[in-house]
Design a protein around this motif. Structure first.
Motif, PDB file in Angstrom:
ATOM      1  N   GLY A  16      24.577 -14.010 -15.854  1.00  0.00           N
ATOM      2  CA  GLY A  16      23.966 -13.162 -16.880  1.00  0.00           C
ATOM      3  C   GLY A  16      24.844 -12.989 -18.098  1.00  0.00           C
ATOM      4  O   GLY A  16      24.851 -11.923 -18.717  1.00  0.00           O
ATOM      5  N   ALA A  17      25.601 -14.026 -18.458  1.00  0.00           N
ATOM      6  CA  ALA A  17      26.422 -13.945 -19.662  1.00  0.00           C
ATOM      7  C   ALA A  17      25.514 -13.862 -20.886  1.00  0.00           C
ATOM      8  O   ALA A  17      24.438 -14.462 -20.898  1.00  0.00           O
ATOM      9  CB  ALA A  17      27.322 -15.171 -19.759  1.00  0.00           C
ATOM     10  N   PRO A  18      25.926 -13.116 -21.916  1.00  0.00           N
ATOM     11  CA  PRO A  18      25.109 -13.024 -23.121  1.00  0.00           C
ATOM     12  C   PRO A  18      24.814 -14.407 -23.686  1.00  0.00           C
ATOM     13  O   PRO A  18      25.653 -15.304 -23.575  1.00  0.00           O
ATOM     14  CB  PRO A  18      26.008 -12.227 -24.087  1.00  0.00           C
ATOM     15  N   PHE A  19      23.668 -14.589 -24.245  1.00  0.00           N
ATOM     16  CA  PHE A  19      23.180 -15.841 -24.819  1.00  0.00           C
ATOM     17  C   PHE A  19      22.670 -16.820 -23.770  1.00  0.00           C
ATOM     18  O   PHE A  19      22.210 -17.894 -24.117  1.00  0.00           O
ATOM     19  CB  PHE A  19      24.233 -16.575 -25.679  1.00  0.00           C
ATOM     20  N   PHE A  20      22.759 -16.509 -22.496  1.00  0.00           N
ATOM     21  CA  PHE A  20      22.219 -17.416 -21.486  1.00  0.00           C
ATOM     22  C   PHE A  20      21.036 -16.748 -20.797  1.00  0.00           C
ATOM     23  O   PHE A  20      20.917 -15.517 -20.808  1.00  0.00           O
ATOM     24  CB  PHE A  20      23.302 -17.833 -20.497  1.00  0.00           C
ATOM     25  N   ASN A  21      20.149 -17.593 -20.207  1.00  0.00           N
ATOM     26  CA  ASN A  21      18.842 -17.065 -19.820  1.00  0.00           C
ATOM     27  C   ASN A  21      18.911 -15.961 -18.764  1.00  0.00           C
ATOM     28  O   ASN A  21      18.071 -15.072 -18.742  1.00  0.00           O
ATOM     29  CB  ASN A  21      17.914 -18.195 -19.386  1.00  0.00           C
ATOM     30  N   GLY A  22      19.931 -16.016 -17.889  1.00  0.00           N
ATOM     31  CA  GLY A  22      20.022 -14.996 -16.859  1.00  0.00           C
ATOM     32  C   GLY A  22      20.121 -13.601 -17.444  1.00  0.00           C
ATOM     33  O   GLY A  22      19.611 -12.632 -16.881  1.00  0.00           O
ATOM     34  N   SER A  23      20.784 -13.494 -18.602  1.00  0.00           N
ATOM     35  CA  SER A  23      20.969 -12.174 -19.188  1.00  0.00           C
ATOM     36  C   SER A  23      19.627 -11.559 -19.571  1.00  0.00           C
ATOM     37  O   SER A  23      19.437 -10.347 -19.461  1.00  0.00           O
ATOM     38  CB  SER A  23      21.861 -12.270 -20.419  1.00  0.00           C
ATOM     39  N   ILE A  24      18.674 -12.392 -20.015  1.00  0.00           N
ATOM     40  CA  ILE A  24      17.388 -11.863 -20.471  1.00  0.00           C
ATOM     41  C   ILE A  24      16.597 -11.290 -19.305  1.00  0.00           C
ATOM     42  O   ILE A  24      16.133 -10.143 -19.334  1.00  0.00           O
ATOM     43  CB  ILE A  24      16.569 -12.966 -21.167  1.00  0.00           C
ATOM     44  N   SER A  25      16.451 -12.109 -18.240  1.00  0.00           N
ATOM     45  CA  SER A  25      15.626 -11.625 -17.136  1.00  0.00           C
ATOM     46  C   SER A  25      16.276 -10.425 -16.467  1.00  0.00           C
ATOM     47  O   SER A  25      15.598  -9.470 -16.089  1.00  0.00           O
ATOM     48  CB  SER A  25      15.352 -12.746 -16.133  1.00  0.00           C
ATOM     49  N   LYS A  26      17.618 -10.463 -16.352  1.00  0.00           N
ATOM     50  CA  LYS A  26      18.277  -9.310 -15.741  1.00  0.00           C
ATOM     51  C   LYS A  26      18.117  -8.075 -16.609  1.00  0.00           C
ATOM     52  O   LYS A  26      17.979  -6.960 -16.107  1.00  0.00           O
ATOM     53  CB  LYS A  26      19.754  -9.617 -15.504  1.00  0.00           C
ATOM     54  N   TYR A  27      18.128  -8.292 -17.935  1.00  0.00           N
ATOM     55  CA  TYR A  27      17.943  -7.156 -18.854  1.00  0.00           C
ATOM     56  C   TYR A  27      16.568  -6.524 -18.657  1.00  0.00           C
ATOM     57  O   TYR A  27      16.431  -5.303 -18.568  1.00  0.00           O
ATOM     58  CB  TYR A  27      18.121  -7.638 -20.292  1.00  0.00           C
ATOM     59  N   PHE A  28      15.521  -7.383 -18.557  1.00  0.00           N
ATOM     60  CA  PHE A  28      14.167  -6.849 -18.365  1.00  0.00           C
ATOM     61  C   PHE A  28      14.067  -6.082 -17.054  1.00  0.00           C
ATOM     62  O   PHE A  28      13.443  -5.012 -16.988  1.00  0.00           O
ATOM     63  CB  PHE A  28      13.138  -7.981 -18.374  1.00  0.00           C
TER      64      PHE A  28
END
Lengths: 538, 113
Positions: free
Chosen positions: A380-392
């Motif tokens: 979930g590093a910033p700018f990578f896709n994992g960060s987006i889904s984890k954020y949601f």
């Protein structure tokens, strides 16, 4: 917008028909034909996705029977993106492994059969049809796992079959009772007839039976023992591990969503699955930290991420739900890439122990970069896709106990990947040699680029694939980046001063696996627990 | 009611076979017994309305629902396939380790991870 170009049943049959036709061709030709087949499936799946996303959902009654009797194939907002994901994923992994030695005819045929089975699971709107294709997928997977016939892999395949066979017996029993209650097998009609039941509690026993089987398939907490055996089977080719972790587990999660919707008029078990999801996520990373085999680290990590997805889907907020759906795709991308590159690394180094692999970045720059992209995505590093889904998912959990749980899961993810990270650095013992395989490089970079793009254009990607549009701006805020860096620092510190010191204590956790007998008993216990829970909430 | 109790007994016998036997072949037998008990249960549940089959005779009313029986034919075939595969794997393990005892097999295939 017009409907799909080819009927759904042809889309389902296309991979397996291609495989069967290509079986009789010489080596050069069959590889080309099979690749053309997977590519065609991708094109058709893309067209289907477009016509569903910007048109309306596609329903087809196979063989022209009337509704209720016919086997129904449905492509809607949930299934169309996953069919597209499956098709693209199989094309990508196929290309990645084109030059690998194990890609012979039978292997490829089974591989395409698995593609057909998975696409059918996503498209099927008929309970018994789902049962049949799940069994088909199970047989195919068992053969693919033990394809090299190394004895540990045969043993793993054996246990995989037995555990899943018991689960499917529960599933079939559930179907029997659903059929008795409603007189149909069609999911939509079942749902509407369940709503008319005089005594909703009558549907709880079949519900618990079916969900127990689905919980085995999606590797939830006590029932996940088959997953590391299957996904991390030492001699299983990297492509198989990638497909299993990338797509096949998601079929279980997809059925969890689908069938919970079918039974929504009768019972609401979101709280149950939220808790189970959290426990699964925690157990997954704890076991992942203890592993030494890089494939097993990844396999246990899949369990942890499935737990996270199930949490997101059951938090009860829309953002978290679509975050969970998006994480299904993201996880397929980065875990697929990690497993593919792990397969190459293992072949290159001749070992699976993380302690003996050093300097991947210098010895195999492309694979190293691919692994790096995968790791950044998954943590979930910033700018990578994992960060987006984890954020949601995190938005959905805000202010509840779940938010704390999510921080814990994130911390565990980072902690286990600090360990995986160590293989990238250091000095390789052997001088680097140029890669001979252009496909590996191209596909790795495409996957890596998709992981990055899915992060930079996060909210657009969710809107494009599923429809609902949420702002993901917060995922890049200073606060989130700060939390990520702080968790990373904490993870490295804990790994350095904690995990490495207690190596011996970890070996107890590492070899911990439920035996086959325990799994059999746990399946029954899970059934009773879920049944009890559904009775108390209904 | 009596049929259901018998089927439950059959299911539990299969379950007991899976859990308590160490011999791989007997475990596979257990799986088969479980599967068969579920198949019979399915046919039983499907035959609650109607009782006769429209075969060889004309003018039969009260026809039994054919769908569960058709489904169970499929399920039986699947069961046979899976048993065959499981037995083949068991034989492969026997050739590799010289035993059908699952605990010994587990010990012998364990390769350090």
């Amino acid at each position: 917008m017009n409907g799909p170009i080819i009927p759904l049943h042809l889309l389902v049959m296309l991979p397996v028909l291609t495989g069967a036709a290509a079986y009789f061709l010489p080596r050069r030709a069959y590889q080309a034909v099979m690749f053309a087949g997977t590519l065609a499936v991708s094109v058709f799946a893309l067209q289907l996705f477009i016509s569903v996303r910007w048109g309306r959902e596609v329903t087809q009654f196979v063989a022209g029977w009337p509704e209720i009797i016919a086997i129904q194939l449905v492509a809607d907002t949930y299934s169309a993106p996953l069919v597209l994901l499956t098709a693209l994923f199989f094309t990508g992994t196929y290309l990645f492994s084109t030059l690998a030695g194990y890609m012979d005819k039978t292997f490829m045929f089974l591989f395409l059969m698995l593609e057909s089975a998975l696409i059918t699971i996503f498209l099927s709107g008929d309970l018994f049809n789902i049962y049949v294709v799940m069994e088909l997928a199970m047989i195919t997977i068992a053969i693919l796992i033990m394809y090299k016939q190394e004895k540990q892999a045969v043993y793993d395949a054996m246990l995989y079959i037995m555990m899943n066979f018991i689960a499917m017996a529960f599933f079939m029993m559930g179907i029997a009772y659903v059929y008795r209650l409603t007189g149909v097998l069609d999911l939509r009609v079942i749902s509407s007839r369940l709503a008319e039941l005089q005594d909703p509690r009558a549907a709880l026993v079949p519900y618990a039976m079916i969900m127990t089987a689905i919980a085995v398939k999606s590797a939830l907490l006590p029932l996940f023992s088959w997953l590391p055996r299957a996904h991390g089977a030492p001699s299983a080719p990297g492509i198989i591990s990638a497909v299993l972790s990338g797509v096949q587990v998601k079929a279980g999660v997809y059925l969890l969503i689908r069938l919970n919707q079918v039974f929504a008029p009768v019972v609401d078990t979101r709280l149950f699955f939220l808790v189970i999801g959290f426990l699964t996520a925690v157990a997954g990373f704890l076991l992942a930290i203890a592993q030494k085999d890089i494939k097993l680290i990844l396999a246990y990590h899949t369990i942890s991420q499935v737990g996270l997805i199930v949490m997101g889907l059951n938090l009860g907020s829309d953002e978290a739900f679509w975050g969970g759906m998006y994480h299904i795709i993201n996880h397929a991308l980065f875990k697929g890439l990690l497993f593919l590159s792990a397969g190459v690394i293992i072949e290159e180094y001749g070992t699976r122990s993380y302690a003996e692999i050093r300097g991947v970045l210098r010895r195999m720059p492309v694979i190293g970069i691919a692994t790096l992209a995968g790791v950044l995505g998954i943590t979930g590093a910033p700018f990578f896709n994992g960060s987006i889904s984890k954020y949601f998912i995190q938005i959905g959990a805000q202010g509840s106990l779940g938010e704390f749980g999510l921080y814990l899961v994130n911390f565990g993810t980072i902690l286990s990947f600090v360990k995986y990270f160590t293989i990238l650095f250091g000095t390789p013992e052997i001088e680097p040699k140029p890669s001979r395989d252009p496909f590996i490089a191209v596909i790795s970079l495409i996957f890596g680029a998709a992981i990055l793009a899915g992060g930079i254009f996060g909210s657009q990607a969710v809107a494009l694939v599923f429809g609902p549009s949420y702002s993901a701006a917060g995922a890049l805020s200073v606060e989130k980046t700060g939390i990520f860096l702080a968790t990373l620092a904490l993870g490295i510190a804990v790994y350095r001063y904690g995990i490495q010191r207690i190596g011996n204590a970890l070996s107890a956790v590492r070899t911990f696996k439920f035996s086959f007998n325990q799994i059999t008993v746990l399946i029954s216990l899970f059934f009773i627990l879920l049944l009890g829970f559904s009775y108390t909430v209904t | 009611m009596i049929e259901r109790i018998l089927l439950l007994g059959m299911f539990l016998i299969g379950f007991w076979g899976i859990v308590s036997r160490k011999n791989l072949i007997k475990k596979i037998f257990g799986l088969n017994i479980i599967n068969n008990s579920v198949v019979i249960l399915f046919v039983l549940e499907g035959s609650r309305a109607g009782s006769s089959a429209p075969i060889m005779e004309q003018g039969i009313s009260n026809i039994v629902d054919p769908v569960p029986q058709a489904l169970m034919l499929t399920a039986i075939v699947i069961g046979v396939c899976i048993s065959a595969l499981a037995l083949a794997l068991a034989f492969r393990l026997y050739k590799a380790t010289g035993t059908y005892n699952i605990q010994e097999i587990k010990r012998k295939v364990h390769n350090g991870f």
